[in-house]
Design a protein around this motif. Sequence first.
Motif, mmCIF file in Angstrom:
data_model
loop_
_atom_site.group_PDB
_atom_site.id
_atom_site.type_symbol
_atom_site.label_atom_id
_atom_site.label_comp_id
_atom_site.label_asym_id
_atom_site.label_seq_id
_atom_site.Cartn_x
_atom_site.Cartn_y
_atom_site.Cartn_z
ATOM 1 N N LYS A 5 -7.424 13.287 2.072
ATOM 2 C CA LYS A 5 -7.077 14.630 2.517
ATOM 3 C C LYS A 5 -5.855 14.641 3.430
ATOM 4 C CE LYS A 5 -11.811 16.476 2.212
ATOM 5 N NZ LYS A 5 -11.535 17.593 1.297
ATOM 6 N N PHE A 6 -5.775 13.687 4.325
ATOM 7 C CA PHE A 6 -4.706 13.700 5.325
ATOM 8 C C PHE A 6 -3.472 12.914 4.898
ATOM 9 C CE2 PHE A 6 -8.313 15.053 7.858
ATOM 10 C CZ PHE A 6 -7.749 16.075 8.605
ATOM 11 N N ALA A 7 -3.564 12.167 3.835
ATOM 12 C CA ALA A 7 -2.394 11.497 3.261
ATOM 13 C C ALA A 7 -2.255 11.968 1.820
ATOM 14 C CB ALA A 7 -2.552 9.979 3.339
ATOM 15 N N ALA A 8 -2.336 13.280 1.654
ATOM 16 C CA ALA A 8 -2.386 13.863 0.309
ATOM 17 C C ALA A 8 -1.106 13.646 -0.490
ATOM 18 C CB ALA A 8 -2.679 15.359 0.411
ATOM 19 N N SER A 9 0.004 13.374 0.186
ATOM 20 C CA SER A 9 1.270 13.154 -0.520
ATOM 21 C C SER A 9 1.343 11.767 -1.154
ATOM 22 C CB SER A 9 2.446 13.341 0.441
ATOM 23 O OG SER A 9 2.465 14.664 0.947
ATOM 24 N N TRP A 10 0.387 10.910 -0.814
ATOM 25 C CA TRP A 10 0.354 9.556 -1.346
ATOM 26 C C TRP A 10 -0.940 9.333 -2.112
ATOM 27 C CZ3 TRP A 10 2.289 10.870 3.345
ATOM 28 C CH2 TRP A 10 3.595 10.478 3.642
ATOM 29 N N GLN A 11 -0.864 8.608 -3.208
ATOM 30 C CA GLN A 11 -2.064 8.253 -3.954
ATOM 31 C C GLN A 11 -2.816 7.182 -3.179
ATOM 32 O OE1 GLN A 11 -1.263 7.058 -7.950
ATOM 33 N NE2 GLN A 11 -3.407 6.680 -8.459
ATOM 34 N N TYR A 12 -4.096 7.396 -2.935
ATOM 35 C CA TYR A 12 -4.884 6.487 -2.104
ATOM 36 C C TYR A 12 -4.793 5.043 -2.598
ATOM 37 C CZ TYR A 12 -8.981 4.293 0.036
ATOM 38 O OH TYR A 12 -9.813 3.427 0.716
ATOM 39 N N GLU A 13 -4.923 4.867 -3.911
ATOM 40 C CA GLU A 13 -4.928 3.523 -4.488
ATOM 41 C C GLU A 13 -3.588 2.800 -4.310
ATOM 42 O OE1 GLU A 13 -8.215 5.786 -6.047
ATOM 43 O OE2 GLU A 13 -6.060 6.224 -5.948
ATOM 44 N N ARG A 14 -2.516 3.538 -4.051
ATOM 45 C CA ARG A 14 -1.198 2.922 -3.926
ATOM 46 C C ARG A 14 -0.703 2.849 -2.482
ATOM 47 N NH1 ARG A 14 3.224 4.900 -7.995
ATOM 48 N NH2 ARG A 14 4.071 2.904 -7.285
ATOM 49 N N LEU A 15 -1.553 3.262 -1.554
ATOM 50 C CA LEU A 15 -1.183 3.144 -0.151
ATOM 51 C C LEU A 15 -1.014 1.676 0.223
ATOM 52 C CD1 LEU A 15 -3.496 5.723 1.668
ATOM 53 C CD2 LEU A 15 -0.997 5.791 1.545
ATOM 54 N N PHE A 16 -0.085 1.409 1.123
ATOM 55 C CA PHE A 16 0.118 0.054 1.622
ATOM 56 C C PHE A 16 -1.178 -0.430 2.259
ATOM 57 C CE2 PHE A 16 2.052 -2.689 5.084
ATOM 58 C CZ PHE A 16 2.284 -3.761 4.252
ATOM 59 N N SER A 17 -1.607 -1.619 1.908
ATOM 60 C CA SER A 17 -2.928 -2.119 2.298
ATOM 61 C C SER A 17 -3.169 -2.089 3.804
ATOM 62 C CB SER A 17 -3.117 -3.546 1.776
ATOM 63 O OG SER A 17 -3.058 -3.570 0.375
ATOM 64 N N VAL A 18 -2.190 -2.510 4.572
ATOM 65 C CA VAL A 18 -2.346 -2.526 6.028
ATOM 66 C C VAL A 18 -2.565 -1.116 6.557
ATOM 67 C CG1 VAL A 18 -1.124 -2.923 8.206
ATOM 68 C CG2 VAL A 18 -1.113 -4.674 6.433
ATOM 69 N N ASP A 19 -1.754 -0.169 6.102
ATOM 70 C CA ASP A 19 -1.893 1.216 6.548
ATOM 71 C C ASP A 19 -3.283 1.753 6.218
ATOM 72 O OD1 ASP A 19 0.756 0.742 6.998
ATOM 73 O OD2 ASP A 19 1.508 2.269 5.627
ATOM 74 N N LYS A 20 -3.729 1.479 5.026
ATOM 75 C CA LYS A 20 -5.025 1.982 4.563
ATOM 76 C C LYS A 20 -6.164 1.454 5.433
ATOM 77 C CE LYS A 20 -5.647 1.565 0.166
ATOM 78 N NZ LYS A 20 -5.992 0.943 -1.149
ATOM 79 N N VAL A 21 -6.172 0.156 5.692
ATOM 80 C CA VAL A 21 -7.260 -0.443 6.473
ATOM 81 C C VAL A 21 -7.234 0.053 7.912
ATOM 82 C CG1 VAL A 21 -8.243 -2.606 7.317
ATOM 83 C CG2 VAL A 21 -7.374 -2.470 4.983
#
Length: 215
Positions: free
Chosen positions: A64-80
Motif C-alpha cells: 500500500k505504501f510503496a504502491a509505485s513499486w512492485q513488491y516482488e521487485r523491491l530491493f531486498s534490503v529495503d523490503k526487509v
Amino acid sequence: MSRHKAREAAFQMLFQLLEGENEWQMTGGTLAEARLTPDNETFARKLAEGAWSKRFEMEQYIRKFAASWQYERLFSVDKVLLHLAMYELKYLPETPSPIVINEAVELAKQYGTDDSAPFVNAVLDNFRIKALEQQQPEYQPDETAIANAQALYEQKAQALAVSEPEYKETPKPQYMPITEQMGKRGFRKISKREQTAADKILPEPEDEEPFRRSR
C-alpha cells in the motif's frame, strides 16, 4: 544502552528468513555472532520473531505504501527493513517512532544503495501517519488476504515436508552472506563499495534515553 546493534542483528536474522529462505536454527548463529548483552539479545530475537510472524500483514502495508513499486521487485534490503520497522512501529510502541525510523534509515545507509535511506524514510513516515496515527481505512491491511497468504504458505510447507527425502545424516547448513543475497531480487545495481559496506560496523547512535525524556 542503545539497541542499535540489536536491531542490526534482528535485520540480519529476518533477511535470512525472508530473502534467504533459511530455517530459524540458522539465524541462531547470526545472533550469537552479534555478541549482544542478554537484554539486547532478547530484544533482537523478539523483534525478528515478531516481524516474521506478522510478515504477511507487513507485506500488505508495504504494497500500500510503496504502491509505485512492485513488491516482488523491491530491493531486498529495503523490503526487509520495512518489514522490521513497520512491525516495531505497530507492535512495540514503547519505543518512540522517531527512533525506530531513524534506526531503519541508518541501516538502509549501511546495507542499501544511495536510494535506500530516503525511500525507507518516506515509506515509514507515511505508514506512521496514515496507518497508525490517523488510521485511514484505505491503508489498513486486508485480513482475508493475510489469512489466504498464511494458509498458502502452510500448504506449501506441508507439501515440501512430505516430498523431502529422508537423510541418514543431517546435511550441514550452508550459510550465505547477506552481501551475496542482497542483489538477488533487486532492481537497482549494487556497486562494489555498497557490497563491502555490509562488513562494516555502524557507530552507535545516540542513546534512546534523551528521546524518552523529551516526550
